[in-house]
Design an enzyme around this catalytic site. Structure first.
Site, PDB file in Angstrom:
ATOM      1  N   ASN A   9       0.865  -1.181   0.000  1.00 51.66           N
ATOM      2  CA  ASN A   9       0.000   0.000   0.000  1.00 51.66           C
ATOM      3  C   ASN A   9       0.900   1.230   0.000  1.00 51.66           C
ATOM      4  O   ASN A   9       1.453   1.607   1.027  1.00 51.66           O
ATOM      5  CB  ASN A   9      -0.902  -0.029   1.251  1.00 51.66           C
ATOM      6  N   TRP A  10       1.054   1.805  -1.185  1.00 51.59           N
ATOM      7  CA  TRP A  10       1.962   2.960  -1.316  1.00 51.59           C
ATOM      8  C   TRP A  10       1.361   4.248  -0.734  1.00 51.59           C
ATOM      9  O   TRP A  10       2.060   5.269  -0.668  1.00 51.59           O
ATOM     10  CB  TRP A  10       2.317   3.195  -2.795  1.00 51.59           C
ATOM     11  N   LYS A  11       0.074   4.190  -0.379  1.00 51.62           N
ATOM     12  CA  LYS A  11      -0.619   5.398   0.126  1.00 51.62           C
ATOM     13  C   LYS A  11      -0.371   6.564  -0.847  1.00 51.62           C
ATOM     14  O   LYS A  11      -0.598   6.397  -2.029  1.00 51.62           O
ATOM     15  CB  LYS A  11      -0.191   5.698   1.563  1.00 51.62           C
ATOM     16  N   HIS A  94      -9.902   0.882   4.973  1.00 49.88           N
ATOM     17  CA  HIS A  94      -8.631   1.183   5.641  1.00 49.88           C
ATOM     18  C   HIS A  94      -8.889   2.189   6.772  1.00 49.88           C
ATOM     19  O   HIS A  94      -9.727   3.089   6.620  1.00 49.88           O
ATOM     20  CB  HIS A  94      -7.626   1.748   4.630  1.00 49.88           C
ATOM     21  N   GLU A 165      -5.404  -4.718  10.883  1.00 51.21           N
ATOM     22  CA  GLU A 165      -4.466  -3.588  10.966  1.00 51.21           C
ATOM     23  C   GLU A 165      -4.798  -2.756  12.201  1.00 51.21           C
ATOM     24  O   GLU A 165      -5.633  -1.838  12.121  1.00 51.21           O
ATOM     25  CB  GLU A 165      -4.610  -2.684   9.731  1.00 51.21           C
ATOM     26  N   GLY A 171       2.271   2.884  10.744  1.00 49.06           N
ATOM     27  CA  GLY A 171       3.190   3.998  10.498  1.00 49.06           C
ATOM     28  C   GLY A 171       4.237   4.184  11.585  1.00 49.06           C
ATOM     29  O   GLY A 171       4.770   5.268  11.758  1.00 49.06           O
ATOM     30  N   SER A 213       3.187  -1.562  10.539  1.00 45.02           N
ATOM     31  CA  SER A 213       4.625  -1.595  10.818  1.00 45.02           C
ATOM     32  C   SER A 213       5.264  -2.966  10.607  1.00 45.02           C
ATOM     33  O   SER A 213       6.062  -3.422  11.433  1.00 45.02           O
ATOM     34  CB  SER A 213       4.915  -1.066  12.222  1.00 45.02           C
ATOM     35  N   GLY A 233       2.827  -0.930   4.429  1.00 48.43           N
ATOM     36  CA  GLY A 233       2.823   0.496   4.097  1.00 48.43           C
ATOM     37  C   GLY A 233       4.231   0.989   3.799  1.00 48.43           C
ATOM     38  O   GLY A 233       4.787   0.713   2.732  1.00 48.43           O
TER      39      GLY A 233
HETATM   40  P1  13P Z   1       2.732   0.833   7.741  1.00 53.68           P
HETATM   41  O1  13P Z   1       3.297  -0.455   7.227  1.00 53.68           O
HETATM   42  O2  13P Z   1       3.430   2.050   7.263  1.00 53.68           O
HETATM   43  O3  13P Z   1       2.541   0.777   9.226  1.00 53.68           O
HETATM   44  O4  13P Z   1       1.262   0.958   7.127  1.00 53.68           O
HETATM   45  C1  13P Z   1       0.382  -0.071   7.301  1.00 53.68           C
HETATM   46  C2  13P Z   1      -0.813   0.210   6.485  1.00 53.68           C
HETATM   47  O5  13P Z   1      -1.604   1.067   6.823  1.00 53.68           O
HETATM   48  C3  13P Z   1      -0.975  -0.564   5.257  1.00 53.68           C
HETATM   49  O6  13P Z   1      -2.260  -0.450   4.765  1.00 53.68           O
END
Ligand code: 13P
Length: 252
Positions: A9-11, A94, A165, A171, A213, A233
């Site tokens: 998930n590159w956001k 999400h 999640e 994050g 994470s 992420g």
């Molecule tokens: P991180 O891996 O940066 O914690 O993000 C997780 C996430 O929200 C994936 O959808």
């Protein structure tokens, strides 16, 4: 044996097309690894065309959300556009979208929309915080039941995936993520909730992913819990670290 699942998930990253290309070139070096898994990449919409063309030999395209409702809604991206683009999976519910006000009912509607379009819904659930009394378990049960309320048939249930999640773990860094013991318990709990809804046989067929994470440091210990894959992420933006997470899944 079913392949394990890896979703990037590159956001809202990277911030330029040239950085996207650098990242893809890094990923391509280990295309063989990604091909042994069910790998999905969910880039920002603006990069869809570029990413789908350059990664299709080793991964499938995913979207970070889908829109439901009228085709005339400015700013929305309809499911048929995603489908025509070859999107195979949609992240739905999400926590970052739920934080903007997305309700379980909307999540349910999006799941049905994705299923009708032949897109796998990856349904995200997770508590904001953990309490000693275990109220968070009730929260998760409620969130799953309401989010999946539109799914009545076992066949439909078998076509979804769930990502656990926990919001508090997103994050951060591997040491802030859920530990293997807590994750093992959560897997058992979620399977029980699914089993109460659709029966044990169906519940066992629904892939359960973990996100929050996941880094190269904790991937191996989390894999041993029996999780079916990861939703990654920030580490998905670093080709080398992402590759180590992929290898952890492969070496299960
Ligand atoms: P991180 O891996 O940066 O914690 O993000 C997780 C996430 O929200 C994936 O959808």
């Amino acid at each position: 044996v079913k392949k394990l699942i890896l979703v990037a998930n590159w956001k809202n990253h990277p911030d330029s097309l040239s950085r996207v290309e650098d990242l893809i070139n890094g990923l391509k070096k280990k295309a063989e690894v990604y091909k042994k898994l069910s790998t999905f990449i969910a880039p920002p919409l603006a990069y869809f065309e570029s990413v789908s063309k350059k990664t299709k030999s080793f991964s499938s395209l995913a979207s970070q959300d889908i829109s439901v409702g009228k085709k005339t809604t400015t700013g929305a991206v309809e499911v048929d556009i995603l489908q025509n683009f070859g999107v195979k999976l949609a992240i739905i519910g999400h926590s970052e979208r739920r934080a903007l006000g997305e309700t379980n009912e909307e999540v349910s509607e999006k799941i049905i929309t994705a299923l009708k379009a032949g897109i796998i819904p990856l349904v995200c659930v997770g508590e904001a915080e953990r309490d000693r009394e275990g109220e968070f378990l009730e929260f998760i049960r409620h969130q799953i039941r309401l989010s999946l309320s539109g799914i009545k048939k076992k066949d439909e249930a078998k076509s979804i995936m769930i990502a656990y999640e926990p919001v508090w773990a997103i994050g951060k860094s591997s040491k802030d993520a859920v530990g293997p013991e807590d994750l093992t318990q959560m897997i058992i709990f979620i399977r029980k909730v699914l089993s109460d809804l659709y029966g044990r046989e169906t519940a066992d067929k629904i892939p359960l992913l973990y996100g929050g994470s996941v880094e190269k440091e904790n991937a191996e210990s989390l894999v041993r819990t029996g999780i079916n894959g990861f939703l990654v992420g920030h580490e998905s933006l670093h080709a080398e670290n992402f590759q180590k997470i992929a290898l952890a899944l492969l070496n299960k």
